[in-house]
Design a protein around this motif. Structure first.
Motif: not given
Length: 384
Positions: A238-252
């Motif tokens: 639950i807590l590690i999902t947002p940083p991963i999604l933010i990283l993927l969003a930045a790449i997008g």
């Protein structure tokens, strides 16, 4: 009363009047700790900001590079004065040791406003640097002496001092604000006025604090909650999902920019941004919830002065720089202490806990939750 068996003069000046050992939670539950913390932050920010733009201000008054160097030389010598105040005065009169140099520094700074030519006076700059250096030095040194007076354990002392030292890290942002203030009228008045404001607020915070030494008994406090087990893996996910999604969003976003497509021009990209924001907000709320619950549940399993109240723990974890890693370290040490009392080995590795607390906190949180689950099971077995 000071123990007559102590023979060191330094120990005699700082020995507490009670045998109680202060914990990190005890420190963080007092006004005096946060008064020193916030006043130290104000002094660090104000001093760093003024020191940054000082060369520009001095050059406008015709000062040479050698004259400007006198100010910084005096500031270095001021650490000697600050050390004297911390080790000799603060041990007995903590509040006076902090407020007195602040007031002297304020008087000297006020003298600059009606007489800007003083910026070119070597003797004035030497004295101003000396006073400013003393103010900036006395806070970290005196803070350590105040904390030692409570006879804390090594981890409690280290964590309390680490939180206090974050004021120096935060002051790294002060030059930005000082440069902006200087550009308002290309003069020293806004910068010096802001510096004086920081000094005034620091004094206002310190005056109600009373005795700054932790030589009394800490106040008992407990906010127990019913212990409840959780999946450490689920908590970490639950807590590690947002940083991963933010990283993927930045790449997008980078890919969209490479194709000259704005995020607002693509409904899918806009929805993705909103989704990532919603998930990040939910994880942030869950982090606050977890911090609240774990402190209350560990208190419910066994009361301890090492535990903050749940609400105080949430505020510190969210608002204080390095607050969450420090809280995780103290929770790990508490769980190890309880395991040792049961005749077992360490419940969690403090070394790995410290590493993950700073590198990837969700992993450290999962380690704490796993150790807490085990302690609940053993405690329930013993109760039955």
């Amino acid at each position: 009363m000071v123990n007559e068996e102590q023979i060191s003069p330094m120990e005699n000046t700082s020995a507490p009047s009670s045998n109680a050992e202060w914990t990190l939670a005890d420190f963080l539950s007092t006004y005096r700790y946060w008064a020193v913390f916030l006043s130290s932050l104000l002094i660090a920010v104000g001093g760093q900001g003024l020191s940054t733009v000082f060369p520009v201000i001095a050059q406008m008054t015709g000062s040479s590079a050698q004259t400007i160097g006198i100010f910084y030389f005096g500031s270095t010598l001021g650490w000697v004065v600050g050390a004297f105040l911390a080790f000799i005065v603060a041990a007995r009169h903590g509040r006076s040791a902090l407020i007195s140099p602040i007031l002297v520094c304020a008087v000297v700074a006020v003298a600059v406003l009606p007489a800007p030519n003083l910026w070119g006076s070597p003797s004035f700059l030497l004295f101003f640097g000396l006073v400013l250096g003393a103010v900036r030095a006395v806070f970290p040194l005196a803070s350590a002496i105040f904390l030692v007076g409570g006879r804390p354990g090594k981890i409690d002392f280290g964590c309390a001092l680490t939180l206090m030292s974050t004021t120096i890290l935060i002051s790294a942002f002060a030059p930005v604000g000082a440069s902006w203030l200087y550009e308002l009228d290309l003069g020293a008045v806004p910068v010096v006025s802001a510096f004086l404001g920081c000094l005034l607020l620091a004094v206002i915070l310190l005056v109600p604090a009373g005795n700054l030494a932790f030589d009394d008994a800490p106040r008992p406090r407990h906010k127990p909650l019913a212990p409840r087990q959780r999946s450490p893996l689920l908590v970490a996910v639950i807590l590690i999902t947002p940083p991963i999604l933010i990283l993927l969003a930045a790449i997008g976003f980078r890919l969209f920019q490479a194709n000259d497509v704005g995020v607002g021009d693509s409904p899918i990209a806009l929805l993705s941004v909103l989704l990532v924001f919603a998930i990040a907000l939910a994880a942030f709320i869950y982090l606050a919830y977890w911090v609240y619950r774990i402190h209350g549940e560990l208190a419910g399993a066994a009361p301890s002065q090492r535990l903050l109240t749940p609400l105080a723990a949430v505020l510190i974890a969210i608002l204080v720089p390095l607050g969450l890693p420090v809280l995780l370290m103290t929770l790990g040490d508490l769980l190890n202490e309880r395991a040792c009392d049961r005749g077992e080995g360490n419940a969690v590795s403090i070394a790995w806990l410290g590493i993950w607390s700073f590198i990837l906190p969700p992993v450290a949180i999962a380690m704490i939750q796993n150790a807490a689950n085990d302690s609940y099971v053993i405690g329930a077995d013993k109760a039955s």
